[in-house]
Design an enzyme around this catalytic site. Structure first.
Site, PDB file in Angstrom:
ATOM      1  N   LYS A  67       0.727  -1.182   0.063  1.00 25.32           N
ATOM      2  CA  LYS A  67       0.151   0.118  -0.005  1.00 25.32           C
ATOM      3  C   LYS A  67       1.029   1.321   0.044  1.00 25.32           C
ATOM      4  O   LYS A  67       0.768   2.259  -0.713  1.00 25.32           O
ATOM      5  CB  LYS A  67      -0.966  -0.047   1.280  1.00 25.32           C
ATOM      6  CG  LYS A  67      -2.022  -1.147   1.141  1.00 25.32           C
ATOM      7  CD  LYS A  67      -2.569  -1.218   2.442  1.00 25.32           C
ATOM      8  CE  LYS A  67      -3.749  -2.334   2.353  1.00 25.32           C
ATOM      9  NZ  LYS A  67      -4.560  -2.540   3.364  1.00 25.32           N
ATOM     10  N   GLN A 113      -4.487  -1.199   9.475  1.00 33.11           N
ATOM     11  CA  GLN A 113      -4.438  -2.449   9.155  1.00 33.11           C
ATOM     12  C   GLN A 113      -5.346  -3.423   9.991  1.00 33.11           C
ATOM     13  O   GLN A 113      -4.882  -3.586  11.163  1.00 33.11           O
ATOM     14  CB  GLN A 113      -3.177  -3.072   8.865  1.00 33.11           C
ATOM     15  CG  GLN A 113      -3.005  -4.317   7.883  1.00 33.11           C
ATOM     16  CD  GLN A 113      -3.703  -4.306   6.676  1.00 33.11           C
ATOM     17  OE1 GLN A 113      -3.616  -3.072   5.952  1.00 33.11           O
ATOM     18  NE2 GLN A 113      -3.922  -5.248   6.091  1.00 33.11           N
ATOM     19  N   ASP A 148     -10.524   3.360   4.161  1.00 26.92           N
ATOM     20  CA  ASP A 148     -11.255   2.114   4.095  1.00 26.92           C
ATOM     21  C   ASP A 148     -12.527   1.907   3.986  1.00 26.92           C
ATOM     22  O   ASP A 148     -13.111   0.722   3.550  1.00 26.92           O
ATOM     23  CB  ASP A 148     -10.717   1.480   5.521  1.00 26.92           C
ATOM     24  CG  ASP A 148      -9.434   0.391   5.274  1.00 26.92           C
ATOM     25  OD1 ASP A 148      -9.289  -0.053   3.957  1.00 26.92           O
ATOM     26  OD2 ASP A 148      -8.689   0.463   6.343  1.00 26.92           O
TER      27      ASP A 148
END
Ligand code: GUN
Length: 289
Positions: A53, A97, A120
């Site tokens: 990422k 994460q 997200d």
């Protein structure tokens, strides 16, 4: 029949190039989109995902920071890291994460992220926006699946989409995104009775159940589009999806491989959401389109 294999790597490159133009337009106005990724602990798979990422952001000229926090961090410490990023004007997107170590409450952590920086799309405000209408931040993996379907020219409207898996990260947002495009949607789980009866009725089958080779050729309607969201290691340590590629490719019309299917799209859509977050926070979004 042998399925057409959908090349997620190439499509992801196209998507990244499109979003690079938007990032460059912002940079020309003095705003560099910035993303912060937080990882807690030492899970090796999570470390690889996070490194990919951060690399994708760097490749597009985005600003990114990467915080590696110890597995025994307290929730208060983690929340204060998030608060600092919420208040950092160089950061437009924040990603923690998952999964987190068990002593941390993932819901509390997600709710601490400024929803305008929640790239997200996991904050309840953005989940609610996804249910009732348009969210600015569709969750990256299902968003990537939608773009893969659209760019491959797969018809969605009126088709029966069956999703196997009901996670907050993939299954549920996937169902809503398909529903917004007028698909008829069925959500199954690994425990669904006579699962194959449902999967065999799918025009679009999305496997997001987290079990290696779970969907086999006999569970697929001839000509269907099969999207494999799984990332599993088999007993030889090889990366495999939730779909048994060898048997399904003989039945499906379209199939995504693992690796090289949905994975690169997830990362491309994270870049997209970060650029969109920077557009919204800077107020330049509307002029840019
Ligand atoms: N873990 C697995 N997938 C994801 C994702 O899309 N976002 C975050 N934050 N964690 C994940």
């Amino acid at each position: 029949m042998t399925a057409h294999i959908i090349d997620g790597k190439t499509i992801a490159q196209q998507v990244r190039a499109e979003w690079k133009l938007r990032a460059d337009a912002l940079k020309a106005r003095g705003i560099t989109p910035g993303m912060a990724v937080i990882i807690v602990g030492n899970d090796p798979a999570s470390k690889v995902y996070v490194a990919n990422k951060v690399k994708a952001c760097a490749e597009l000229g985005l600003y990114s920071i990467h915080r590696e926090l110890p597995a025994d961090i307290t929730e208060a410490q983690l929340l204060s890291e998030i608060e600092a990023l919420n208040n950092d004007p160089k950061i437009h997107g924040i990603l923690v994460q998952l999964p987190l170590p068990k002593h941390l409450d993932a819901n509390q952590v997600i709710e601490a992220i400024n929803p305008d920086k929640d790239v997200d799309g996991f904050h309840q405000k953005n989940v609610g926006a996804l249910v009732t209408g348009e969210t600015p931040f569709p969750s990256c993996t299902p968003y990537g699946v939608m773009v893969l379907l659209e760019k491959t020219g797969i018809a969605i409207e009126g088709r029966h989409a069956v999703i196997v898996g009901r996670s907050n990260i993939v299954g549920k947002p996937m169902a809503l995104l398909l529903l917004h495009k007028n698909a008829t949607v069925t959500i199954c789980t690994s425990k669904t009775v006579d699962l194959a009866k449902h999967t065999r009725d799918a025009d679009i089958l999305v496997a997001a159940v987290g079990r290696a080779n779970f969907i086999t050729g006999d569970m697929v309607k001839p000509g269907a589009t099969v999207i494999d969201v799984g990332i599993n290691r088999n007993s030889d340590g090889k990366l495999v999806g939730d779909v048994d590629f060898a048997s399904v490719k003989e039945v499906a019309g379209y199939l995504t491989p693992v690796p090289g299917g949905v994975g690169p799209m997830t990362i491309a859509m994270l870049v997209a959401n970060t650029v969109r977050a920077a557009e919204r926070l800077s107020g330049f979004g509307k002029q840019i389109g």
